[in-house]
Design a protein around this motif. Structure first.
Motif, PDB file in Angstrom:
ATOM      1  N   LEU A   1       2.546 -19.033 -27.469  1.00  0.00           N
ATOM      2  CA  LEU A   1       1.325 -19.692 -27.924  1.00  0.00           C
ATOM      3  C   LEU A   1       0.081 -19.028 -27.335  1.00  0.00           C
ATOM      4  N   LEU A   2       0.152 -18.642 -26.075  1.00  0.00           N
ATOM      5  CA  LEU A   2      -0.981 -17.980 -25.437  1.00  0.00           C
ATOM      6  C   LEU A   2      -1.243 -16.612 -26.055  1.00  0.00           C
ATOM      7  N   ARG A   3      -0.180 -15.892 -26.410  1.00  0.00           N
ATOM      8  CA  ARG A   3      -0.376 -14.607 -27.078  1.00  0.00           C
ATOM      9  C   ARG A   3      -1.021 -14.805 -28.445  1.00  0.00           C
TER      10      ARG A   3
ATOM     11  N   ALA B   1      -5.580 -26.715 -33.174  1.00  0.00           N
ATOM     12  CA  ALA B   1      -4.199 -27.209 -33.272  1.00  0.00           C
ATOM     13  C   ALA B   1      -3.283 -26.420 -32.347  1.00  0.00           C
ATOM     14  N   LEU B   2      -3.559 -25.127 -32.217  1.00  0.00           N
ATOM     15  CA  LEU B   2      -2.774 -24.276 -31.326  1.00  0.00           C
ATOM     16  C   LEU B   2      -2.909 -24.741 -29.876  1.00  0.00           C
ATOM     17  N   MET B   3      -4.125 -25.077 -29.467  1.00  0.00           N
ATOM     18  CA  MET B   3      -4.346 -25.549 -28.107  1.00  0.00           C
ATOM     19  C   MET B   3      -3.721 -26.936 -27.888  1.00  0.00           C
TER      20      MET B   3
ATOM     21  N   ILE C   1     -11.382 -23.178 -24.017  1.00  0.00           N
ATOM     22  CA  ILE C   1     -12.775 -23.472 -24.363  1.00  0.00           C
ATOM     23  C   ILE C   1     -13.059 -23.133 -25.825  1.00  0.00           C
ATOM     24  N   TYR C   2     -12.239 -22.267 -26.414  1.00  0.00           N
ATOM     25  CA  TYR C   2     -12.442 -21.879 -27.813  1.00  0.00           C
ATOM     26  C   TYR C   2     -11.993 -22.993 -28.772  1.00  0.00           C
ATOM     27  N   ALA C   3     -11.399 -24.036 -28.229  1.00  0.00           N
ATOM     28  CA  ALA C   3     -11.014 -25.192 -29.044  1.00  0.00           C
ATOM     29  C   ALA C   3     -12.088 -26.263 -29.038  1.00  0.00           C
ATOM     30  N   ARG C   4     -13.252 -25.964 -28.466  1.00  0.00           N
ATOM     31  CA  ARG C   4     -14.331 -26.937 -28.380  1.00  0.00           C
ATOM     32  C   ARG C   4     -15.483 -26.494 -29.293  1.00  0.00           C
ATOM     33  N   PRO C   5     -15.622 -27.088 -30.468  1.00  0.00           N
ATOM     34  CA  PRO C   5     -16.684 -26.670 -31.390  1.00  0.00           C
ATOM     35  C   PRO C   5     -18.090 -26.831 -30.824  1.00  0.00           C
TER      36      PRO C   5
END
Length: 485
Positions: A434-436, A417-419, A400-404
């Motif tokens: 990646l999750l860490r 980009a990480l997500m 959800i942190y990848a949704r502005p």
């Protein structure tokens, strides 16, 4: 001897016939609607998940991903084509048949441009959904998604029918073991056993979900027998009274609920201010004062029971002096913030404690207590807030942190980009790394102040078995619940 044996058999049969087949479940929040594909509130799934609606896959009580409307699936070598085989002979509650065309409709509807699905991101990588034949569905992805069965287990991915999809909010029609009977708004939802269910029939014939927001009223309802079980009991300070009463069983487990002091990253755009707020928070005081010791401190948006969890609590350790220094560095003097609190006791009680802690470092708060519908409209959808407290009970939802445009409005292209990379990564070790990294990124950006992992503190009549101990998803799954006496 024959007479005595016959009498014993008759007595046994009579006891079995007299066994209770209805249940009343207590819930703190009333759902705003009953369509899990059209709302974000956890209370929707708490009523209908696995009871009324089913997906291709589902969460088991231990968090395992199990077959549901799909009996199994195969995936191509490149991970982009998934073929699901469906249960046959399944009907919706209105008598219409469930087949591959309904799956195509449901997934296309969920991922459509005008979709109101709260977890639309779950379907982003789906390129097409095809009905190969009535019992076979082919899902083609734009890139590999190693956890597609996990995504399809969410309540947001349940299968609905085109004939009834538009009215599911008030008259839900699914394929599950219970059918919708009535909704007395402000009071209860009633379900009854589905006589035409395709799977194993549940032991219960009727289930009532009773909405009781007040902790004292919840305690009284259990003690009086007006409620048979309260899986997420809102008054942990009274659990000792139930533990000493043989009529009840206290069920303490874990949840996927990351409880956070969410910050509006638009109104609180200075990371120094967000860091100051995080250091002003004494997590242990909140856990003790609001949750009476039930809860695990967290320093990022990830469940401690997850094998990929990183303990980052030290990064935002309670340090009022550091908080004051950061506010001074940011030039944030005479700061007054609006703290919007939804009804759950963790929010209302925790909010008072947090307001006091913020006051100690020079931040004033204006507390506004909102009803759940108000909170959804003003905070979640309207983004009209500075601070709020809420438990995010969706499983593994750091994406959800990848949704502005999400309600706390965090916009970090590097995190996005990480997500994106995580979404196409199937190697377990690479996914863990990646999750860490994701956990560390949001902790270092102080996106929110991370408080505690919500414990699942439930109380039930001791004669009931089959309730979930833990909450791998937001559900009161009644499929295995029965009375033992």
């Amino acid at each position: 001897m024959l007479i005595r044996s016959t009498a014993a058999l008759l007595l046994t049969a009579g006891t079995a016939l007299a066994q209770q087949t209805d249940i009343t479940i207590g819930m703190v929040l009333e759902p705003p609607n009953l369509d899990p594909t059209g709302g974000a509130a956890a209370a929707i799934d708490e009523v209908v998940y696995a009871n009324v609606f089913e997906g291709l896959t589902r969460f088991g009580p231990d968090g395992a991903i199990l077959p549901a409307l799909a009996t199994g699936w195969e995936v191509s070598e490149d991970g982009t084509v998934w073929t699901f085989t469906l249960q046959e002979g399944v009907t919706f509650h209105d008598g219409t048949a469930m087949d591959a065309e309904d799956v195509v409709f449901s997934l296309d509807r969920a991922r459509a441009e005008d979709s109101t699905n709260a977890q639309k991101a779950l379907f982003e990588q789906i390129e097409s959904v095809e009905a190969v034949d009535p019992a076979t569905v082919r899902i083609t992805l734009s890139a590999p998604v190693g956890n597609l069965p996990f995504n399809l287990a969410w309540g947001d991915a349940v299968i609905v029918a085109p004939e009834s999809a538009d009215t599911n909010a008030t008259d839900p029609v699914g394929t599950g073991p219970f059918t919708f009977a009535t909704w007395v708004q402000g009071d209860r939802v009633e379900l009854v056993r589905n006589p035409d269910y395709w799977g194993e029939a549940p032991a219960l014939e009727q289930a009532t979900f009773k909405f009781i927001a007040d902790p004292n009223a919840a305690f009284s309802a259990l003690m009086a027998g007006d409620v048979d079980a309260f899986p997420n009991f809102p008054a942990p300070e009274t659990l000792s009274a139930f533990e000493g009463d043989p009529r009840f069983e206290v069920i303490v487990g874990s949840t996927e609920g990351e409880t956070i002091l969410a910050m509006n990253n638009q109104t609180l755009s200075d990371p120094l201010v967000r860091e100051a707020i995080s250091h002003a928070i004494d997590r242990e005081a909140i856990i003790d004062g609001a949750m009476f010791g039930y809860g695990t401190p967290i320093g990022t948006h990830f469940a401690p029971h997850n094998p990929d969890y990183v303990d980052l609590t030290a990064k935002s350790a309670f340090d009022p002096e550091r908080a004051r220094d950061l506010l001074a560095e940011a030039g944030a003097t005479d700061l007054t913030l609006r703290l919007m609190l939804p009804p759950p006791s963790y929010a209302r009680r925790g909010g008072e404690i947090i307001a006091s802690q913020l006051r100690e470092v020079g931040i004033a708060t204006e507390i506004q207590n909102l009803e759940w519908a108000q909170w959804l409209e003003q905070v979640f959808r309207g983004k009209d807030f500075d601070l709020t407290i809420v438990s995010h009970t969706e499983p593994a939802d750091i994406n959800i942190y990848a949704r502005p445009d999400y309600y706390f409005q965090y916009d970090n292209p590097a995190f996005q980009a990480l997500m994106d990379e995580l979404a196409v990564t199937t190697n377990a070790e690479q996914r863990s790394a990646l999750l860490r990294q994701a956990q560390e990124t949001i902790a270092e950006d102080y996106v929110n102040a991370y408080l505690f992992q919500l414990a699942k503190t439930g109380v039930a009549n001791a004669a009931i078995e089959g309730l979930w101990e833990n909450s791998p998803t937001q559900a009161n799954d009644l499929t295995a619940v029965r009375w033992t006496e």
